[in-house]
Write a protein that holds these residues in place. Sequence first.
Motif: not given
Length: 671
Positions: A145, A433, A151, A142
């Motif tokens: 990021t 986060d 985030s 996946y």
Amino acid sequence: MAGDLTDPMGPNALREERSKVEFDVEAMKVVWAGGVEEKNIQDRIKTLVANDPVFDKKSRPGLDHKTLVKLSMKKAAHAFKLFQEQNMTEHEATLVRYYVDEPGFADLHWGMFIPAIKGQGTEEQQKKWLPLAQKMSIIGCYAQTELGHGSNVQGLETEAVFDPSADEFVLHSPSLTSTKWWPGGLGKASTHAVVYARLITDGKDYGVHAFIAQIRSLEDHHPLPGVTVGDIGVKFSNGGYNTMDNGLLRFDHVRIPRENLLMRLATVTKEGKYVKSGYPKQLGYGAMVSVRAHIINDASDFLSRAVTIATRYSAVRRQFGGGDGKPEIQVIDYKSQQSRLFPILASSYAFRFVGEWMTTLYDDVMARLQVNDFTTLPEVHACTAGLKSICTSYTAKSIEECRILCGGHGYLCSSGLPELYGAYVPSCTYEGDNTILLFQVARYLIKSLSQVGGGKNPTGTAAYLGNIRRLATENCRVKQGAEWLNYQTVLEAFQARAARLSGACALKLNKAPDLEAAFEEYSTDMGEAAQAHCQVIIVDKFAEKMKSEFPGKGTKDILEVLFFVYSLDLITRHAAEFLSTGYLTSEQLALAKDQLRACFRKVRPNAVGLVDAFGHTDHYLGSILGRYDGDVYPNLYKAAWEEPLNDTVVAEGYEPYLRPILKHQLRQSKL
Ligand SMILES: CCCCCCCCCCCCCCCC(=O)SCCNC(=O)CCNC(=O)[C@H](O)C(C)(C)COP(=O)(O)OP(=O)(O)OC[C@H]1O[C@@H](n2cnc3c(N)ncnc32)[C@H](O)[C@@H]1OP(=O)(O)O
Ligand SMILES: Cc1cc2nc3c(=O)[nH]c(=O)nc-3n(C[C@H](O)[C@H](O)[C@H](O)COP(=O)(O)OP(=O)(O)OC[C@H]3O[C@@H](n4cnc5c(N)ncnc54)[C@H](O)[C@@H]3O)c2cc1C
């Protein structure tokens, strides 16, 4: 006796503890497992894993990242062979991975790659990719990021530009910061990735979308042309998360077919026209919701392992007192040890029950999504985000607390605690986060309160906010300590604190000319309100669980004690908020503390029984301090001699380094 390397004290201590337990441990095992049938399945699988030498994990903390990743590939391949040979159900296969107890590429393959395709692929795409993935003919990860953004998902930079002349998307990493960075399984194992990239067609940027990209050859596993891929390096602590190949990935104008855009939310036609499907864009976050729900369930498991080790060892370990032929005091008998240990024990059960409820809520939203009912999605998002945040933060902190509760020996890797912490602590960061996730809950609370303002009562977990006027004005009525031992009294205290904190935030935002700036200004208060709301959910679900029937003698009674340990401990730890919102007086707080101490006394004889009820095998715990038989010291001694440094009597560094200095000094001092 000189030379005697046995020590019956530890086993005797645990035998004695077990003889004092006041409830039916076998029945509690059923409660913990979630039913008789489930317990039988779990027992079968955990024994299978514990007895299989391929799944041995004793030497793990001493191995380097390269070896750990190789061994985790061996374990994953062996596990997959077992799934097939024994024709396991999906649930049984998941349990195998669970008891193997090591983060690895397969978690991302099964836990995120496949769910992302299920959630965001059309039926046709699912038909194409899922059988390949389920047979592991391809391995997926996946890749969301990037080096520059995690985030802020909308800030991702990887581009997927549609080329109508070839009917293909061109994947490209335009900058250093657009490098995919962190995806588990990407570094060395995956052949494919769900890649999140900005969809650009006809010169227009439509934001971040999910694509399937092949990154390595299915023939020889080499990166495909235009793909740069590798591992990002050693992480945090020995063992821990280093069994995982977290990776980096760059694309240099890599072409993928148009059909590799996961098209459930939006499609691009052959001519390059962007067409929305009508599904809400939030469905694109579906894989994250599913993993967050899973992480909430996992928290009770990690916490229960840490507290099993610390509780058994606290019963075995003695320090001070004694004399006159009496043994020294077991450290579990110190009140300060109990006040740190027992809330963690109670939290394990609390998280287990909220995890059970989370699974039902998640299954319900999935069923609704099948029939295009999206009404509960915002609540499920807020619950998964918030509970993931507070359960993982508490669990990570408490694993470390358990290590401290075990004194010096807790710092040895053979205690199992350093590795447990290393493996667990990134869960405070991955899948969102924890601070960022609390802000999502805060936004949900503010929206819910604005509904109340508009005369509409919120539903589900935020329903109590519909009573905000009463909760904000009526204070706690407890006058005597025993009144604290009441489910409704406790629940109201949590609801009042959360409603007052959220209400205060809403008032500040209402007055602000710029909502987003005010949200940022008061973000700490928002986070506190969100945390308070999530604690309402856990207390509420625990109280609800207590309404059910429990098998076995004494199980319900001791769970009731744990409920009050969990909730009264939270009240004392968050005393400032209960006092500053005006809901509690300092006298009422003192009464709550008295009751908490009384509850600790009730937990004490049952502590070892309560951790035995988790049913963890010695293999799964991987801890000398937490051994079921309590035979700690002889095994610590034995393990020291298994340390590779002791393979030679004289250290390998002696000849090249120590000998010359020692000889030199000897000559200087003319000894
Ligand atoms: C052992 C055996 C078992 C194995 C079992 C497998 C386990 C498997 C192992 C995993 C091992 C770890 C693997 C780590 C894998 C990663 O870490 S993957 C990367 C995870 N990354 C993140 O979590 C990033 C965190 N950031 C975010 O989630 C989002 O970007 C943020 C913070 C929510 C912001 O989103 P945004 O779209 O920029 O902005 P925002 O306006 O806040 O949101 C838009 C709307 O969407 C809604 N929304 C946002 N998120 C969601 C959501 N998730 N759902 C629904 N709605 C949402 C908002 O509420 C908002 O709604 P409205 O107010 O408009 O109605
Ligand atoms: C072990 C591990 C495995 C991972 N696996 C994967 C994976 O498989 N796939 C994948 O795609 N990703 C993965 N990730 C990445 C992970 O999802 C991100 O690291 C995570 O979402 C946090 O994002 P970030 O790193 O950008 O942190 P940042 O957002 O940069 O956070 C840094 C600090 O800034 C604060 N902060 C940021 N924004 C705000 C704000 N708006 N307001 C206030 N404070 C703010 C944060 O609270 C934090 O304290 C993994 C990460 C780890 C550690």
